[in-house]
Design a protein around this motif. Structure first.
Motif, PDB file in Angstrom:
ATOM      1  N   SER A   1      40.077  33.953  36.277  1.00  0.00           N
ATOM      2  CA  SER A   1      38.661  33.801  36.617  1.00  0.00           C
ATOM      3  C   SER A   1      37.822  33.849  35.348  1.00  0.00           C
ATOM      4  CB  SER A   1      38.212  34.895  37.592  1.00  0.00           C
ATOM      5  OG  SER A   1      38.395  36.173  37.027  1.00  0.00           O
ATOM      6  N   ASN A   2      36.753  33.069  35.330  1.00  0.00           N
ATOM      7  CA  ASN A   2      35.880  32.993  34.163  1.00  0.00           C
ATOM      8  C   ASN A   2      35.356  34.372  33.779  1.00  0.00           C
ATOM      9  OD1 ASN A   2      36.043  30.191  33.871  1.00  0.00           O
ATOM     10  ND2 ASN A   2      34.403  29.846  35.352  1.00  0.00           N
TER      11      ASN A   2
ATOM     12  N   GLY B   1      45.596  34.916  32.539  1.00  0.00           N
ATOM     13  CA  GLY B   1      45.133  33.738  31.824  1.00  0.00           C
ATOM     14  C   GLY B   1      44.534  34.072  30.481  1.00  0.00           C
ATOM     15  N   CYS B   2      44.085  35.298  30.307  1.00  0.00           N
ATOM     16  CA  CYS B   2      43.485  35.747  29.043  1.00  0.00           C
ATOM     17  C   CYS B   2      43.802  37.226  28.864  1.00  0.00           C
ATOM     18  CB  CYS B   2      41.971  35.522  29.059  1.00  0.00           C
ATOM     19  SG  CYS B   2      41.093  36.138  27.605  1.00  0.00           S
TER      20      CYS B   2
ATOM     21  N   ASN C   1      34.190  34.269  25.293  1.00  0.00           N
ATOM     22  CA  ASN C   1      34.042  34.459  26.727  1.00  0.00           C
ATOM     23  C   ASN C   1      35.023  33.520  27.420  1.00  0.00           C
ATOM     24  OD1 ASN C   1      32.960  35.459  29.155  1.00  0.00           O
ATOM     25  ND2 ASN C   1      31.509  33.758  29.279  1.00  0.00           N
ATOM     26  N   PHE C   2      36.023  34.103  28.078  1.00  0.00           N
ATOM     27  CA  PHE C   2      37.102  33.297  28.643  1.00  0.00           C
ATOM     28  C   PHE C   2      36.591  32.318  29.687  1.00  0.00           C
ATOM     29  CE2 PHE C   2      40.340  33.040  32.144  1.00  0.00           C
ATOM     30  CZ  PHE C   2      41.157  32.113  31.507  1.00  0.00           C
ATOM     31  N   SER C   3      37.081  31.068  29.586  1.00  0.00           N
ATOM     32  CA  SER C   3      36.803  30.037  30.579  1.00  0.00           C
ATOM     33  C   SER C   3      38.132  29.482  31.072  1.00  0.00           C
ATOM     34  CB  SER C   3      35.961  28.905  29.967  1.00  0.00           C
ATOM     35  OG  SER C   3      35.900  27.792  30.847  1.00  0.00           O
ATOM     36  N   THR C   4      38.271  29.340  32.373  1.00  0.00           N
ATOM     37  CA  THR C   4      39.526  28.815  32.921  1.00  0.00           C
ATOM     38  C   THR C   4      39.789  27.394  32.427  1.00  0.00           C
ATOM     39  OG1 THR C   4      38.337  28.100  34.909  1.00  0.00           O
ATOM     40  CG2 THR C   4      39.422  30.246  34.984  1.00  0.00           C
ATOM     41  N   ALA C   5      38.747  26.691  31.980  1.00  0.00           N
ATOM     42  CA  ALA C   5      38.945  25.346  31.433  1.00  0.00           C
ATOM     43  C   ALA C   5      39.846  25.376  30.200  1.00  0.00           C
ATOM     44  CB  ALA C   5      37.592  24.714  31.094  1.00  0.00           C
ATOM     45  N   ASP C   6      39.882  26.534  29.494  1.00  0.00           N
ATOM     46  CA  ASP C   6      40.709  26.653  28.298  1.00  0.00           C
ATOM     47  C   ASP C   6      42.194  26.719  28.619  1.00  0.00           C
ATOM     48  OD1 ASP C   6      38.541  26.537  26.669  1.00  0.00           O
ATOM     49  OD2 ASP C   6      38.367  28.698  26.378  1.00  0.00           O
ATOM     50  N   LEU C   7      42.554  26.788  29.905  1.00  0.00           N
ATOM     51  CA  LEU C   7      43.968  26.789  30.289  1.00  0.00           C
ATOM     52  C   LEU C   7      44.514  25.373  30.432  1.00  0.00           C
ATOM     53  CD1 LEU C   7      43.940  29.557  33.058  1.00  0.00           C
ATOM     54  CD2 LEU C   7      44.747  29.790  30.708  1.00  0.00           C
ATOM     55  N   TYR C   8      43.648  24.375  30.434  1.00  0.00           N
ATOM     56  CA  TYR C   8      44.064  23.015  30.740  1.00  0.00           C
ATOM     57  C   TYR C   8      43.925  22.103  29.527  1.00  0.00           C
ATOM     58  CZ  TYR C   8      43.687  24.698  35.519  1.00  0.00           C
ATOM     59  OH  TYR C   8      43.844  25.428  36.667  1.00  0.00           O
TER      60      TYR C   8
ATOM     61  N   LYS D   1      32.872  45.157  39.352  1.00  0.00           N
ATOM     62  CA  LYS D   1      33.431  45.077  40.705  1.00  0.00           C
ATOM     63  C   LYS D   1      34.816  44.479  40.696  1.00  0.00           C
ATOM     64  CE  LYS D   1      28.992  44.778  43.119  1.00  0.00           C
ATOM     65  NZ  LYS D   1      28.136  43.953  43.993  1.00  0.00           N
ATOM     66  N   GLU D   2      35.008  43.453  39.876  1.00  0.00           N
ATOM     67  CA  GLU D   2      36.311  42.782  39.856  1.00  0.00           C
ATOM     68  C   GLU D   2      37.391  43.733  39.368  1.00  0.00           C
ATOM     69  OE1 GLU D   2      38.357  38.809  37.883  1.00  0.00           O
ATOM     70  OE2 GLU D   2      36.415  39.509  37.212  1.00  0.00           O
ATOM     71  N   HIS D   3      37.064  44.517  38.331  1.00  0.00           N
ATOM     72  CA  HIS D   3      38.050  45.452  37.783  1.00  0.00           C
ATOM     73  C   HIS D   3      38.485  46.469  38.836  1.00  0.00           C
ATOM     74  CE1 HIS D   3      40.034  47.842  34.662  1.00  0.00           C
ATOM     75  NE2 HIS D   3      39.476  48.901  35.196  1.00  0.00           N
ATOM     76  N   ALA D   4      37.555  46.873  39.699  1.00  0.00           N
ATOM     77  CA  ALA D   4      37.862  47.907  40.683  1.00  0.00           C
ATOM     78  C   ALA D   4      38.829  47.413  41.749  1.00  0.00           C
ATOM     79  CB  ALA D   4      36.572  48.393  41.348  1.00  0.00           C
ATOM     80  N   GLU D   5      38.975  46.079  41.890  1.00  0.00           N
ATOM     81  CA  GLU D   5      39.853  45.553  42.917  1.00  0.00           C
ATOM     82  C   GLU D   5      41.315  45.607  42.501  1.00  0.00           C
ATOM     83  OE1 GLU D   5      38.435  41.662  43.657  1.00  0.00           O
ATOM     84  OE2 GLU D   5      36.548  42.320  44.562  1.00  0.00           O
TER      85      GLU D   5
END
Length: 672
Positions: A212-213, A220-221, A266-273, A550-554
């Motif tokens: 996720s971005n 992914g990062c 700042n990680f972008s999922t576009a950098d995976l492609y 919030k994302e980290h807490a999941e």
């Protein structure tokens, strides 16, 4: 009426600010930054002394080359034999599609350019430069190209400790890819890879939607802090070729890694492609610390030595790693390295400014009170075991000179407080969940008094995220002692004692307190050692109540290299989760090999579990330093305890109390 007064004051304050800014800008144009007659610009970059571009305009080692073939011109650290450089090594590799193993086919060195500067800050004693990016790319389904990067700050051949060091605090290692495990090692002029100083791991296990971005937590990062235990005169970023899965080379052919300024990427999922090998054509910014090396500040009352750099009358000297830096005194700005370089800051309209200050002060006090109540202050006031520090008490502590460590959770500062050495932990970002729960956790931990557990002394609640104050433990952590290049020798008795006492601390947390305390992140980095190598368990309990977002807490919290697979799968933390992690710690103690998590598998654990089936193979995994005949029986016993702790059947694992008891018996038998 009061509301109107505030608006009027605010309008006047804005006018004052604008006028002061204009006056300050005019003053800056007259304020010199370099020696008389010396150029102070290269293109858009200011070149303050001790840097300079022509002879007589710089201190030795600080010379700059201004390349006018670019428009605008670009500034580089002067290039000559032994000067700061950034190089690359290309390796071509082939992959066995069946096994996934790879082999290097050819190797070639890339260009060796000088270091290009982005900007220089005399006030911060650092500069930013463009650093190279390592990458690994698949050119087809069975082969590809790999580039490792080398950055050297060693300036002079006759003086290997030049003025520059790679900043361990303001830079991080970042890796981006579907499956990648980059590492940073000390720069090696031979091009060979040294043992890694730090590394990180990112894997998506074939599910690209897990990335996720903006999230750089291993999906992914990945990101890792640089070690701050010794000067970094240069670094090497290495990238092992990734495993090819389901022809991902078509859509995700490249991974990349870099040492980069903290928070810049700042990680972008576009950098995976696609092909990202030229994602950063000029490189990425990283921070270089500079100082006057091989010298120190004169003692108070002592005459400054010849060549002393702090020549401004309103400057001071501060000792740093292998040298010193110069600073302007409080209320002065400018360049302390040139005569009359530090000048007073312009002020004006003092009455209005004072009125504005009073308003802001009231707002700040109100805000601090809101934080105090939100963080459970009223409940903690009733607890006699915990000391509540005011924000003002810790203000002077949170200075760069006191910073001793930084990681994903936050920063750690070392300081003398109330005549005691303490460690102050300042979380980066996040929020506190359930103020009463947080307050109760603080009270519980303040009552935990055990020689093998780091004691919580107090906290500061007048900030958004509470700062925690712990006793300071002098000898660092077990991870650095075991695995850093400057690791110290550890005999069998010391290792057994560390294991036994650490287990006793964890057993106390699980069984001997009125409220069971689970750690959740047992690993060598969280086992601190005093001068006598007595271990103390740290970083437990409260960290789980402070969610970075919030994302980290999941997600479950902890290090994948030590995490119980059952906890990872269910998210349910139990005392047996700590038992599993402690089993991994025992393996590191007897093998002195770092636990690593790669492609969904813990390499160290897998090797031990496989070798344990046949004891003759186990001896190959023991650390040669202790694997002699007199220690083998004890090593086999420790390996057996570790294997029991690593049982995937949670009910078959021993309790922490049982582990501590067995280790205590081994320790007593050893000393008979």
């Amino acid at each position: 009426m009061g509301h109107i007064l505030v608006l009027v004051v605010a309008a006047w304050a804005l006018l004052i600010q604008q006028q002061a800014a204009i006056a300050e800008e005019q003053h800056d144009e007259l304020r010199p930054i370099t020696l008389p007659g010396c150029p102070d610009k290269c293109g858009d970059i200011s070149i303050p002394f001790p840097f300079g571009m022509i002879p007589g305009c710089f201190r030795e080692g600080f010379d700059i080359t201004c390349n006018h073939s670019f428009q605008p011109p670009r500034a580089f650290l002067a290039y000559r034999e032994g000067s700061p450089i950034q190089a690359t090594t290309f390796s071509f590799f082939s992959v066995n599609k069946t096994s996934g193993n790879y082999s290097l086919v050819d190797k070639a060195n890339g260009p060796i350019p000088p270091v290009e500067l982005i900007d220089i800050s005399v006030a911060e004693s650092d500069a930013r430069a463009y650093g190279p990016v390592a990458f690994v790319c698949n050119t087809n389904a069975t082969g590809g190209i790999l580039m490792d990067t080398y950055t050297s700050m060693e300036f002079l051949v006759d003086s290997p400790e030049g003025p520059f060091l790679v900043s361990p605090v303001r830079n991080v290692l970042v890796g981006v890819g579907v499956e990648v495990q980059p590492s940073v090692s000390k720069f090696n002029t031979t091009g060979d890879r040294d043992d890694p100083l730090t590394s990180c791991s990112s894997t998506l296990n074939g599910d690209l939607q897990l990335a996720s971005n903006g999230s750089c937590t291993g999906r992914g990062c990945c990101q890792a802090s640089l070690p701050g235990t010794r000067p970094l005169t240069g670094v090497t970023v290495s990238m092992p070729p990734k495993t090819l899965v389901n022809n991902l080379w078509v859509t995700n052919p490249c991974s990349f890694a870099m040492v980069v300024q903290n928070s810049w990427y700042n990680f972008s999922t576009a950098d995976l492609y696609g092909d990202t090998s030229n994602r950063f054509p000029r490189g990425v910014p990283y921070v270089i610390d500079f100082a006057i090396r091989n010298a120190s500040c004169p003692a108070k009352g002592q005459q400054p030595p010849p060549g002393y750099a702090c020549v401004s009358g309103n400057s001071s000297c501060a000792d740093v790693t292998n040298g010193y830096i110069c600073k302007c005194l409080e209320h002065y700005e400018g360049n302390p390295y040139i005569p009359n370089g530090c000048q007073g800051v312009i002020g004006g309209f003092f009455v209005m400014a004072a009125l504005l200050f009073v308003i802001l002060l009231r707002k700040e006090k109100k805000k601090m009170r809101e934080f105090y109540e939100k963080n459970g202050g009223p409940l903690l006031e009733k607890a006699n075991m915990i000391k509540i520090f005011k924000k003002e008490d810790l203000k002077e502590i949170l200075k760069t000179r006191n910073l001793i460590g930084a990681g994903n959770f936050g920063e750690v500062y070392k300081v003398l407080l109330d005549n005691k050495l303490v460690a102050v932990k300042k979380p980066k970002t996040g929020k506190v969940e359930h103020n009463e729960q947080f307050a109760n956790e603080v009270i519980i931990q303040s009552q935990v008094i055990h020689k093998n557990i780091v004691r919580l002394i107090g906290c500061c609640l007048e900030v958004d995220i509470p700062m925690l104050v712990y006793e300071f433990v002098t000898n660092g952590n077990l991870e650095d002692i075991l695995h850093n290049n400057n690791a110290v020798p550890l005999n069998m008795d010391v290792r057994l004692s560390i294991a036994s006492q650490s287990a006793d601390g964890l057993a106390y947390m699980h069984s001997r307190t009125s409220n069971k305390i689970l750690h959740g992140d047992v690993k060598p980095a969280n086992i601190l050692l005093d001068d006598n190598f007595m271990p103390k368990i740290s970083d437990f309990g409260i960290s789980r109540l402070i969610a970075r977002d919030k994302e980290h807490a999941e997600y479950v919290i902890g290090d994948l290299s030590y995490m119980d697979p059952v906890y990872k799968e269910t998210g349910l933390l139990t005392e047996k989760s700590d038992v599993y992690s402690f089993g991994v710690v025992i393996l590191e103690l007897i093998s002195r090999k770092r636990s690593t998590y790669y492609n969904g598998n813990n390499i160290l654990v897998s090797n031990f579990l496989e070798a344990h089936k046949e004891e003759k193979q186990l001896i190959e995994l023991f650390d040669n330093e202790i694997a002699d005949t007199s220690n083998l029986e004890l090593l086999y016993s420790l390996a057996k305890i570790a294997v029991e702790c690593l049982n995937l059947d949670v009910d078959q694992r021993p309790s922490m109390m049982d582990v501590a008891h067995r280790l205590l018996l081994l320790n007593r038998l050893r000393n008979l």
